[in-house]
Design an enzyme around this catalytic site. Structure first.
Site, mmCIF file in Angstrom:
data_model
loop_
_atom_site.group_PDB
_atom_site.id
_atom_site.type_symbol
_atom_site.label_atom_id
_atom_site.label_comp_id
_atom_site.label_asym_id
_atom_site.label_seq_id
_atom_site.Cartn_x
_atom_site.Cartn_y
_atom_site.Cartn_z
ATOM 1 N N ARG A 1 47.890 33.122 21.943
ATOM 2 C CA ARG A 1 46.771 33.352 21.021
ATOM 3 C C ARG A 1 45.878 34.491 21.515
ATOM 4 O O ARG A 1 45.357 35.279 20.727
ATOM 5 C CB ARG A 1 45.970 32.057 20.842
ATOM 6 C CG ARG A 1 46.740 31.042 20.005
ATOM 7 C CD ARG A 1 46.073 29.685 19.997
ATOM 8 N NE ARG A 1 44.714 29.724 19.482
ATOM 9 C CZ ARG A 1 43.851 28.715 19.575
ATOM 10 N NH1 ARG A 1 44.225 27.574 20.148
ATOM 11 N NH2 ARG A 1 42.640 28.811 19.090
ATOM 12 N N ASP B 1 37.855 32.805 18.936
ATOM 13 C CA ASP B 1 38.070 34.258 18.874
ATOM 14 C C ASP B 1 36.738 34.990 19.061
ATOM 15 O O ASP B 1 35.684 34.358 19.116
ATOM 16 C CB ASP B 1 38.772 34.652 17.548
ATOM 17 C CG ASP B 1 37.893 34.403 16.317
ATOM 18 O OD1 ASP B 1 36.732 34.860 16.302
ATOM 19 O OD2 ASP B 1 38.365 33.740 15.357
ATOM 20 N N HIS C 1 33.016 25.598 20.921
ATOM 21 C CA HIS C 1 34.314 25.140 21.438
ATOM 22 C C HIS C 1 34.917 26.116 22.438
ATOM 23 O O HIS C 1 36.115 26.080 22.701
ATOM 24 C CB HIS C 1 35.288 24.879 20.277
ATOM 25 C CG HIS C 1 34.925 23.683 19.449
ATOM 26 N ND1 HIS C 1 35.429 23.442 18.189
ATOM 27 C CD2 HIS C 1 34.089 22.635 19.707
ATOM 28 C CE1 HIS C 1 34.926 22.315 17.703
ATOM 29 N NE2 HIS C 1 34.101 21.805 18.600
ATOM 30 N N LEU D 1 37.495 27.800 0.920
ATOM 31 C CA LEU D 1 38.577 27.995 -0.039
ATOM 32 C C LEU D 1 38.803 26.734 -0.866
ATOM 33 O O LEU D 1 39.156 26.798 -2.040
ATOM 34 C CB LEU D 1 39.840 28.318 0.769
ATOM 35 C CG LEU D 1 40.958 29.134 0.162
ATOM 36 C CD1 LEU D 1 40.450 30.402 -0.483
ATOM 37 C CD2 LEU D 1 41.974 29.462 1.261
ATOM 38 N N ALA E 1 36.611 33.511 2.143
ATOM 39 C CA ALA E 1 35.398 33.884 2.885
ATOM 40 C C ALA E 1 35.027 35.350 2.682
ATOM 41 O O ALA E 1 33.838 35.679 2.573
ATOM 42 C CB ALA E 1 35.598 33.590 4.371
HETATM 43 C C1 BJW Z 1 39.195 29.063 4.333
HETATM 44 C C2 BJW Z 1 40.047 30.184 4.252
HETATM 45 C C3 BJW Z 1 39.476 31.371 3.740
HETATM 46 C C4 BJW Z 1 41.171 28.566 5.060
HETATM 47 N N1 BJW Z 1 38.194 31.379 3.362
HETATM 48 N N2 BJW Z 1 37.936 29.096 3.934
HETATM 49 C C5 BJW Z 1 36.984 8.933 15.759
HETATM 50 C C6 BJW Z 1 36.057 9.177 14.747
HETATM 51 C C7 BJW Z 1 35.144 10.245 14.825
HETATM 52 C C8 BJW Z 1 35.142 11.096 15.930
HETATM 53 C C9 BJW Z 1 36.048 10.852 16.934
HETATM 54 C C10 BJW Z 1 36.961 9.790 16.843
HETATM 55 N N3 BJW Z 1 37.739 9.800 17.952
HETATM 56 C C11 BJW Z 1 37.333 10.852 18.732
HETATM 57 C C12 BJW Z 1 36.318 11.491 18.110
HETATM 58 C C13 BJW Z 1 35.605 12.715 18.613
HETATM 59 C C14 BJW Z 1 36.483 13.955 18.477
HETATM 60 C C15 BJW Z 1 36.899 14.124 17.023
HETATM 61 O O1 BJW Z 1 36.168 14.641 16.195
HETATM 62 N N4 BJW Z 1 38.123 13.719 16.675
HETATM 63 C C16 BJW Z 1 38.601 13.773 15.281
HETATM 64 C C17 BJW Z 1 39.968 14.412 15.220
HETATM 65 C C18 BJW Z 1 38.580 12.364 14.725
HETATM 66 N N5 BJW Z 1 35.672 15.081 18.910
HETATM 67 C C19 BJW Z 1 35.627 15.441 20.164
HETATM 68 O O2 BJW Z 1 36.312 14.913 21.021
HETATM 69 C C20 BJW Z 1 34.643 16.530 20.511
HETATM 70 N N6 BJW Z 1 33.814 16.097 21.587
HETATM 71 C C21 BJW Z 1 33.001 15.051 21.459
HETATM 72 O O3 BJW Z 1 32.921 14.392 20.430
HETATM 73 O O4 BJW Z 1 32.245 14.814 22.581
HETATM 74 C C22 BJW Z 1 31.373 13.682 22.574
HETATM 75 C C23 BJW Z 1 30.025 13.965 22.026
HETATM 76 C C24 BJW Z 1 29.661 15.169 21.501
HETATM 77 C C25 BJW Z 1 28.373 15.390 21.020
HETATM 78 C C26 BJW Z 1 27.461 14.421 21.051
HETATM 79 C C27 BJW Z 1 27.799 13.181 21.587
HETATM 80 C C28 BJW Z 1 29.086 12.971 22.075
HETATM 81 C C29 BJW Z 1 35.355 17.802 20.972
HETATM 82 C C30 BJW Z 1 36.103 18.452 19.869
HETATM 83 C C31 BJW Z 1 36.848 19.686 20.393
HETATM 84 C C32 BJW Z 1 37.676 20.340 19.310
HETATM 85 N N7 BJW Z 1 38.457 21.382 19.883
HETATM 86 C C33 BJW Z 1 39.329 22.185 19.013
HETATM 87 C C34 BJW Z 1 40.229 23.059 19.907
HETATM 88 C C35 BJW Z 1 39.398 24.198 20.527
HETATM 89 C C36 BJW Z 1 40.200 25.152 21.328
HETATM 90 C C37 BJW Z 1 41.214 25.923 20.490
HETATM 91 O O5 BJW Z 1 40.832 26.793 19.694
HETATM 92 O O6 BJW Z 1 42.409 25.643 20.666
HETATM 93 O O7 BJW Z 1 38.524 23.015 18.147
HETATM 94 S S1 BJW Z 1 40.252 21.222 17.839
HETATM 95 C C38 BJW Z 1 40.178 22.392 16.531
HETATM 96 O O8 BJW Z 1 39.468 21.829 15.387
HETATM 97 C C39 BJW Z 1 39.315 23.541 17.061
HETATM 98 C C40 BJW Z 1 38.449 23.847 15.875
HETATM 99 O O9 BJW Z 1 37.281 24.528 16.301
HETATM 100 C C41 BJW Z 1 38.198 22.484 15.275
HETATM 101 C C42 BJW Z 1 37.776 22.529 13.831
HETATM 102 O O10 BJW Z 1 38.770 23.112 13.012
HETATM 103 P P1 BJW Z 1 38.356 24.019 11.772
HETATM 104 O O11 BJW Z 1 37.717 25.259 12.246
HETATM 105 O O12 BJW Z 1 37.614 23.206 10.792
HETATM 106 O O13 BJW Z 1 39.818 24.465 11.216
HETATM 107 P P2 BJW Z 1 40.770 23.698 10.176
HETATM 108 O O14 BJW Z 1 42.113 24.292 10.321
HETATM 109 O O15 BJW Z 1 40.662 22.233 10.298
HETATM 110 O O16 BJW Z 1 40.130 24.063 8.748
HETATM 111 C C43 BJW Z 1 40.131 25.367 8.241
HETATM 112 C C44 BJW Z 1 39.287 25.391 6.985
HETATM 113 O O17 BJW Z 1 39.179 26.730 6.532
HETATM 114 C C45 BJW Z 1 39.844 24.568 5.820
HETATM 115 O O18 BJW Z 1 38.810 23.772 5.261
HETATM 116 C C46 BJW Z 1 40.318 25.627 4.818
HETATM 117 O O19 BJW Z 1 40.159 25.212 3.450
HETATM 118 C C47 BJW Z 1 39.375 26.773 5.132
HETATM 119 N N8 BJW Z 1 39.922 28.108 4.821
HETATM 120 N N9 BJW Z 1 41.245 29.884 4.691
HETATM 121 C C48 BJW Z 1 37.429 30.296 3.421
HETATM 122 N N10 BJW Z 1 40.189 32.544 3.604
#
Ligand code: BJW
Length: 235
Positions: free
Chosen positions: A60, A97, A112, A206, A221
């Site tokens: 990446r 990025d 992140h 989207l 976007a």
């Molecule tokens: C367009 C488009 C165009 C496309 N124009 N739009 C059970 C229930 C609830 C929560 C939890 C649970 N069990 C565990 C948890 C917590 C967990 C969590 O949320 N899990 C879920 C899966 C359930 N979270 C964590 O563990 C986080 N930490 C945490 O909670 O610590 C405790 C705490 C925090 C704060 C206070 C108190 C306690 C950490 C989360 C870390 C996520 N890391 C990643 C990887 C990062 C490194 C890497 O890049 O590899 O982050 S995962 C991945 O998902 C990445 C992203 O940043 C993140 C979000 O994804 P994103 O950006 O939304 O992408 P997509 O692909 O999902 O969506 C794209 C969107 O774009 C879509 O909607 C399209 O429609 C749109 N789109 N083209 C406009 N042209």
């Protein structure tokens, strides 16, 4: 009719960089299409098979540094808005990025982490990196191999700068989420924090996600971000 906010927090996700050529996570052909999330996005996966994880991020990083990848009109519109807006502005990105900073955004938090950074597991010191690195790479601080990991936030780890983000959310009067699916906590809850403080909440995506924002603007976007922020400046 949008009224001009005094303090605005913008959250971006993978969708804002999709039109720059970087895959989103959860799309059918997305970044995780050929991987189990547990293998490449958890500390346990890294402990089990570090080489797989190093390679996932090396690939990446290489892609990000190719000349084909550059900021798009949505990144530029946010930078322009920040420059011209006379109120408080914070941009929080979940993306690793560097396209927001390359477009000129300044008040920016990478909650992140960042693809162009690596971290020493012993000292927690963070270093810039543009080359591949892996288990055999010697750390710049402790000089040993096996101590470096990508400076990104995996599931189960605490996102970065949460105090600063929460304080901005509690004081904003507008929250805008762009190109994020709202699947990942805590970012998925930001609009609720803002709403409790009576901020207006807007989603630009989207597709419509399941979250109940006050306003949903559907579209790519590169079209809806410039339109929305230009109209905000004129309001
Ligand atoms: C367009 C488009 C165009 C496309 N124009 N739009 C059970 C229930 C609830 C929560 C939890 C649970 N069990 C565990 C948890 C917590 C967990 C969590 O949320 N899990 C879920 C899966 C359930 N979270 C964590 O563990 C986080 N930490 C945490 O909670 O610590 C405790 C705490 C925090 C704060 C206070 C108190 C306690 C950490 C989360 C870390 C996520 N890391 C990643 C990887 C990062 C490194 C890497 O890049 O590899 O982050 S995962 C991945 O998902 C990445 C992203 O940043 C993140 C979000 O994804 P994103 O950006 O939304 O992408 P997509 O692909 O999902 O969506 C794209 C969107 O774009 C879509 O909607 C399209 O429609 C749109 N789109 N083209 C406009 N042209």
């Amino acid at each position: 009719m949008i009224s001009r906010p005094r303090s605005i927090v913008v959250l971006t996700g993978a969708g804002i960089s999709a039109e720059s050529g970087i895959e989103t996570f959860r799309a059918a052909e997305g970044l995780w299409a050929n991987h189990r999330v547990d293998d490449v996005a958890t500390p346990e996966g890294f402990a089990r098979n570090p080489q797989l994880v190093y390679e996932f991020y090396n690939q990446r990083r290489r892609q990000l540094l190719t000349p084909e990848i550059s900021p798009n009109a949505a990144h530029s519109a946010l930078a322009k808005f920040e420059h011209e807006f006379d109120g408080e502005f914070l941009l929080v990105t979940q993306n690793v990025d560097n396209l927001h900073e390359r477009a000129g955004s300044q008040n920016l938090i990478h909650m992140h982490g960042e693809l162009l950074k690596m971290r020493c597991l012993n000292s927690k010191l963070v270093f810039d990196v543009s080359e591949d690195f892996d288990y055999d790479t010697h750390c710049r601080c402790c000089r040993s191999a096996g101590n470096l990991r990508p400076h990104v936030v995996w599931f189960g780890e605490m996102p970065l700068q949460m105090n600063r983000i929460n304080s901005a959310l509690e004081n904003c009067d507008m929250f805008v989420a762009i190109g994020t699916s709202g699947n990942v906590y805590p970012a998925s809850g930001f609009y609720q924090t803002a709403k409790i403080r009576k901020a207006s909440t807007v989603e630009l995506n989207l597709e419509r996600t399941g979250s109940s924002f006050d306003r949903h603007v559907r579209g790519p976007a590169t079209e809806c971000v410039p339109q929305f922020f230009e109209s905000l400046l004129r309001s």
